[in-house]
Design an enzyme around this catalytic site. Structure first.
Site, mmCIF file in Angstrom:
data_model
loop_
_atom_site.group_PDB
_atom_site.id
_atom_site.type_symbol
_atom_site.label_atom_id
_atom_site.label_comp_id
_atom_site.label_asym_id
_atom_site.label_seq_id
_atom_site.Cartn_x
_atom_site.Cartn_y
_atom_site.Cartn_z
ATOM 1 N N ASP A 123 -39.528 -4.388 30.388
ATOM 2 C CA ASP A 123 -39.124 -5.756 30.725
ATOM 3 C C ASP A 123 -40.379 -6.539 31.056
ATOM 4 O OD1 ASP A 123 -36.373 -5.350 30.401
ATOM 5 O OD2 ASP A 123 -36.080 -4.770 32.488
ATOM 6 N N ASP A 165 -32.557 -8.052 25.780
ATOM 7 C CA ASP A 165 -31.617 -8.581 26.776
ATOM 8 C C ASP A 165 -31.160 -9.990 26.406
ATOM 9 O OD1 ASP A 165 -31.983 -6.236 28.253
ATOM 10 O OD2 ASP A 165 -33.545 -7.118 29.501
#
Length: 171
Positions: free
Chosen positions: A121, A137
């Site tokens: 991330d 995402d």
């Protein structure tokens, strides 16, 4: 009616392109952000900073990689099956596009879980202290949001039966 061969080929190209974009941005994050200070895009708004997420959304189920891999695999297989068994025709193209986005995001994060044992991330919205996320995402979030909108405002009860049915559709 099964999905037409040319649509299946285009879908595979789209899926692979989305996956490549996701994996490339994660590679860039590892190459340029890991061990570095955050890269500020817009001061006090948006920055890129590296995170190895061993959980799912909002770091839930942290450290439960086997569970997350199994769950993601089952959801991916169900979505893929539903994608392939939806009635053919223009009416379901938006639904298929949403499913492609969701599938791309799920598989992109699944690749990370299997190959790295964590998900990369790196996108961070500072003002709302939102958890870091990645391109996969974004695919999932946009796909689910648009699909929900379509289900509430575009598709009829009959169309919903096509989505929720566990048998091949004949439209």
């Amino acid at each position: 009616m099964k999905i037409k061969k040319q649509h299946l080929i285009l879908s595979m190209i789209a899926l692979c392109s989305l996956l490549l974009a996701d994996q490339y941005t994660k590679w860039l994050a590892i190459s340029h952000l890991k061990g570095q200070k955050p890269f500020v895009i817009i001061s006090r708004v948006l920055e890129f900073s590296y995170l190895e997420n061993t959980g799912a959304a909002f770091s839930s189920f942290a450290g439960k990689q086997t569970l997350l891999i199994c769950l993601t695999t089952v959801v991916t297989l169900l979505l893929l099956w539903k994608y392939l068994t939806l009635p053919d025709g223009k009416r379901f193209v938006p639904m298929r596009l949403c499913m492609l986005l969701i599938l791309s995001g799920a598989v992109g994060n699944l690749i990370d879980r299997v190959s790295r044992n964590y998900v990369v991330d790196f996108i961070y919205f500072v003002p709302i202290d939102f958890p870091k996320f990645n391109v996969a995402d974004i695919y999932i979030t946009v796909g689910v949001a648009v699909l929900a909108f379509l289900l509430f405002f575009r598709y009829s009860d009959e169309d919903m039966e096509a989505l929720l049915s566990f048998r091949m559709q004949k439209k």
